[in-house]
Design a protein around this motif. Structure first.
Motif, PDB file in Angstrom:
ATOM      1  N   ALA A  41      -4.109  -1.182   7.538  1.00  0.00           N
ATOM      2  CA  ALA A  41      -3.178  -0.444   6.673  1.00  0.00           C
ATOM      3  C   ALA A  41      -3.918   0.606   5.850  1.00  0.00           C
ATOM      4  CB  ALA A  41      -2.449  -1.422   5.760  1.00  0.00           C
ATOM      5  N   TYR A  42      -5.030   0.201   5.284  1.00  0.00           N
ATOM      6  CA  TYR A  42      -5.788   1.071   4.372  1.00  0.00           C
ATOM      7  C   TYR A  42      -6.289   2.328   5.080  1.00  0.00           C
ATOM      8  CZ  TYR A  42      -9.612   2.381   1.156  1.00  0.00           C
ATOM      9  OH  TYR A  42     -10.452   3.051   0.311  1.00  0.00           O
TER      10      TYR A  42
ATOM     11  N   TYR B 176       0.827  -1.206   0.000  1.00  0.00           N
ATOM     12  CA  TYR B 176       0.000   0.000   0.000  1.00  0.00           C
ATOM     13  C   TYR B 176       0.867   1.263   0.000  1.00  0.00           C
ATOM     14  CZ  TYR B 176      -4.176  -2.811   1.099  1.00  0.00           C
ATOM     15  OH  TYR B 176      -5.215  -3.716   1.077  1.00  0.00           O
ATOM     16  N   LEU B 177       1.986   1.224   0.730  1.00  0.00           N
ATOM     17  CA  LEU B 177       2.893   2.369   0.731  1.00  0.00           C
ATOM     18  C   LEU B 177       3.486   2.598  -0.655  1.00  0.00           C
ATOM     19  CD1 LEU B 177       4.962   2.051   4.045  1.00  0.00           C
ATOM     20  CD2 LEU B 177       3.564   4.008   3.362  1.00  0.00           C
ATOM     21  N   ASP B 178       3.853   1.504  -1.317  1.00  0.00           N
ATOM     22  CA  ASP B 178       4.518   1.606  -2.613  1.00  0.00           C
ATOM     23  C   ASP B 178       3.544   1.853  -3.771  1.00  0.00           C
ATOM     24  OD1 ASP B 178       6.941   1.149  -1.394  1.00  0.00           O
ATOM     25  OD2 ASP B 178       6.979  -0.998  -1.849  1.00  0.00           O
ATOM     26  N   HIS B 179       2.253   1.581  -3.548  1.00  0.00           N
ATOM     27  CA  HIS B 179       1.260   1.725  -4.621  1.00  0.00           C
ATOM     28  C   HIS B 179       0.065   2.546  -4.130  1.00  0.00           C
ATOM     29  CE1 HIS B 179       3.594  -1.850  -5.779  1.00  0.00           C
ATOM     30  NE2 HIS B 179       3.353  -1.464  -7.007  1.00  0.00           N
ATOM     31  N   PRO B 180       0.284   3.845  -3.866  1.00  0.00           N
ATOM     32  CA  PRO B 180      -0.833   4.673  -3.387  1.00  0.00           C
ATOM     33  C   PRO B 180      -1.980   4.741  -4.385  1.00  0.00           C
ATOM     34  CG  PRO B 180       1.046   6.034  -4.018  1.00  0.00           C
ATOM     35  CD  PRO B 180       1.530   4.617  -4.001  1.00  0.00           C
ATOM     36  N   GLU B 181      -1.691   4.519  -5.674  1.00  0.00           N
ATOM     37  CA  GLU B 181      -2.761   4.541  -6.676  1.00  0.00           C
ATOM     38  C   GLU B 181      -3.776   3.427  -6.427  1.00  0.00           C
ATOM     39  OE1 GLU B 181       0.038   1.486  -8.139  1.00  0.00           O
ATOM     40  OE2 GLU B 181       0.305   3.498  -7.294  1.00  0.00           O
ATOM     41  N   PHE B 182      -3.334   2.321  -5.842  1.00  0.00           N
ATOM     42  CA  PHE B 182      -4.257   1.232  -5.532  1.00  0.00           C
ATOM     43  C   PHE B 182      -5.319   1.699  -4.538  1.00  0.00           C
ATOM     44  CE2 PHE B 182      -5.289  -2.747  -3.106  1.00  0.00           C
ATOM     45  CZ  PHE B 182      -5.898  -3.429  -4.153  1.00  0.00           C
TER      46      PHE B 182
ATOM     47  N   TYR C  90      -5.283   3.809   7.858  1.00  0.00           N
ATOM     48  CA  TYR C  90      -4.181   4.670   8.297  1.00  0.00           C
ATOM     49  C   TYR C  90      -3.624   5.476   7.127  1.00  0.00           C
ATOM     50  CZ  TYR C  90       0.247   5.852  10.697  1.00  0.00           C
ATOM     51  OH  TYR C  90       1.313   6.504  11.275  1.00  0.00           O
ATOM     52  N   LEU C  91      -3.353   4.804   6.004  1.00  0.00           N
ATOM     53  CA  LEU C  91      -2.726   5.482   4.874  1.00  0.00           C
ATOM     54  C   LEU C  91      -3.700   6.379   4.119  1.00  0.00           C
ATOM     55  CD1 LEU C  91      -0.491   2.551   3.600  1.00  0.00           C
ATOM     56  CD2 LEU C  91       0.229   4.585   4.871  1.00  0.00           C
ATOM     57  N   SER C  92      -4.948   5.935   3.978  1.00  0.00           N
ATOM     58  CA  SER C  92      -5.939   6.748   3.266  1.00  0.00           C
ATOM     59  C   SER C  92      -6.310   8.011   4.035  1.00  0.00           C
ATOM     60  CB  SER C  92      -7.209   5.935   2.996  1.00  0.00           C
ATOM     61  OG  SER C  92      -6.967   4.923   2.066  1.00  0.00           O
ATOM     62  N   ASN C  93      -6.161   7.972   5.332  1.00  0.00           N
ATOM     63  CA  ASN C  93      -6.594   9.086   6.185  1.00  0.00           C
ATOM     64  C   ASN C  93      -5.433   9.740   6.918  1.00  0.00           C
ATOM     65  OD1 ASN C  93      -9.797   8.855   6.201  1.00  0.00           O
ATOM     66  ND2 ASN C  93      -8.980   6.786   6.335  1.00  0.00           N
ATOM     67  N   ASN C  94      -4.217   9.536   6.435  1.00  0.00           N
ATOM     68  CA  ASN C  94      -3.071  10.035   7.192  1.00  0.00           C
ATOM     69  C   ASN C  94      -3.068  11.559   7.310  1.00  0.00           C
ATOM     70  OD1 ASN C  94      -0.709  11.289   5.396  1.00  0.00           O
ATOM     71  ND2 ASN C  94      -1.635   9.655   4.182  1.00  0.00           N
ATOM     72  N   HIS C  95      -3.594  12.267   6.315  1.00  0.00           N
ATOM     73  CA  HIS C  95      -3.598  13.735   6.386  1.00  0.00           C
ATOM     74  C   HIS C  95      -4.520  14.220   7.500  1.00  0.00           C
ATOM     75  CE1 HIS C  95      -1.201  14.006   2.788  1.00  0.00           C
ATOM     76  NE2 HIS C  95      -2.072  13.278   2.114  1.00  0.00           N
ATOM     77  N   THR C  96      -5.743  13.685   7.543  1.00  0.00           N
ATOM     78  CA  THR C  96      -6.683  14.113   8.581  1.00  0.00           C
ATOM     79  C   THR C  96      -6.242  13.619   9.959  1.00  0.00           C
ATOM     80  OG1 THR C  96      -8.061  12.191   8.029  1.00  0.00           O
ATOM     81  CG2 THR C  96      -8.673  14.304   7.052  1.00  0.00           C
TER      82      THR C  96
ATOM     83  N   ARG D 164       3.658   1.932  13.271  1.00  0.00           N
ATOM     84  CA  ARG D 164       2.362   1.435  12.791  1.00  0.00           C
ATOM     85  C   ARG D 164       2.472  -0.026  12.370  1.00  0.00           C
ATOM     86  NH1 ARG D 164      -2.883   1.639  13.665  1.00  0.00           N
ATOM     87  NH2 ARG D 164      -4.065   0.899  11.864  1.00  0.00           N
ATOM     88  N   LEU D 165       3.502  -0.372  11.612  1.00  0.00           N
ATOM     89  CA  LEU D 165       3.656  -1.749  11.165  1.00  0.00           C
ATOM     90  C   LEU D 165       3.858  -2.684  12.356  1.00  0.00           C
ATOM     91  CD1 LEU D 165       3.878  -3.893   9.020  1.00  0.00           C
ATOM     92  CD2 LEU D 165       6.289  -3.256   8.702  1.00  0.00           C
ATOM     93  N   SER D 166       4.660  -2.276  13.336  1.00  0.00           N
ATOM     94  CA  SER D 166       4.847  -3.101  14.535  1.00  0.00           C
ATOM     95  C   SER D 166       3.532  -3.322  15.252  1.00  0.00           C
ATOM     96  CB  SER D 166       5.857  -2.441  15.487  1.00  0.00           C
ATOM     97  OG  SER D 166       7.131  -2.365  14.893  1.00  0.00           O
ATOM     98  N   HIS D 167       2.727  -2.256  15.348  1.00  0.00           N
ATOM     99  CA  HIS D 167       1.413  -2.361  15.992  1.00  0.00           C
ATOM    100  C   HIS D 167       0.515  -3.335  15.239  1.00  0.00           C
ATOM    101  CE1 HIS D 167      -2.274  -1.063  18.030  1.00  0.00           C
ATOM    102  NE2 HIS D 167      -2.824  -0.981  16.835  1.00  0.00           N
TER     103      HIS D 167
END
Length: 219
Positions: free
Chosen positions: A177-178, A109-115, A180-186, A204-207
């Protein structure tokens, strides 16, 4: 001598290799356009320009913008499932396989934000394109079968507790994962922390791994 009829025969269809190359160029351009603008804001003219093809060729292969969007979604799912296959999760000890799948999902997900943005767009349309796709369901089934096998092997070895639904488990892995990454700005704005620093991503990954393994492992 060739007959007059043979002289006026219709030209052959584009060669298979050229057709495949054109379709892949269109799909790549469409992926970027849909990821940037969503289905509603995407424009076929811009996709044609990105792919360096005639707009008529897009409609020749994909009929409509909606069918092109579905093709992009199907390819996106095929890509992540193919990458998961290369992990060889079945060859790992059950607890290591679950950890690796969790790590891979986060990294992908980190490497493919377009997904993620493609999924956001499809969810705005209530999943109606994927609901019509047997290919998408067939693409995702092997992952769930693999996960079910790993869970059963872990249970038989006394590592995992029983009764774990592989679909629910995968939704939890992907969801943590989704979201956290989709809403990281807010989330960063609300909590006053940059949640995308290397340290924050590592935490985050450890959690995620601790939560998932804490759920499946016997206490």
């Amino acid at each position: 001598m060739p007959s007059p009829k043979s002289k006026t025969a219709k030209p052959a269809e584009p060669r298979s290799r050229d057709a495949d190359r054109s379709q892949q160029a269109i799909l790549l351009a469409a992926r970027d356009e849909f990821a940037q603008h969503g289905l509603g804001g995407a424009r076929v003219d811009r996709i044609a320009e990105r792919a360096d093809v005639n707009k008529r060729l897009i409609y020749y292969y994909f009929k409509s913008k909606d069918e092109l969007f579905l093709a992009v979604l199907e390819q996106a799912y095929a890509h992540i499932r193919e990458a998961e296959t290369r992990l060889h999760l079945r060859d790992m000890p059950p607890d290591q396989a679950i950890r690796r799948l969790t790590e891979f999902t986060w990294e992908y997900y980190l490497d493919h934000p377009e997904f993620l943005t493609l999924l956001n767009s499809e969810n705005l349309h209530q999943g109606r394109h994927l609901a019509m796709s047997s290919r998408a369901r067939e693409t995702n089934s092997p992952l769930i079968e693999t996960l079910a096998e790993i869970l059963e092997r872990g249970r038989a070895e006394g590592l995992f507790r029983g009764g774990i639904d592989p679909v629910q488990l995968y939704v939890s892995i992907a969801g943590m994962a989704y979201f956290y990454l989709s809403n990281n700005h807010t989330l960063s704005a609300i909590f006053g922390r940059d949640l995308m620093t290397p340290k924050a991503r590592h935490e985050r990954l450890s959690h995620m791994c601790e939560v998932i393994l804490g759920y499946v492992l016997k206490s």
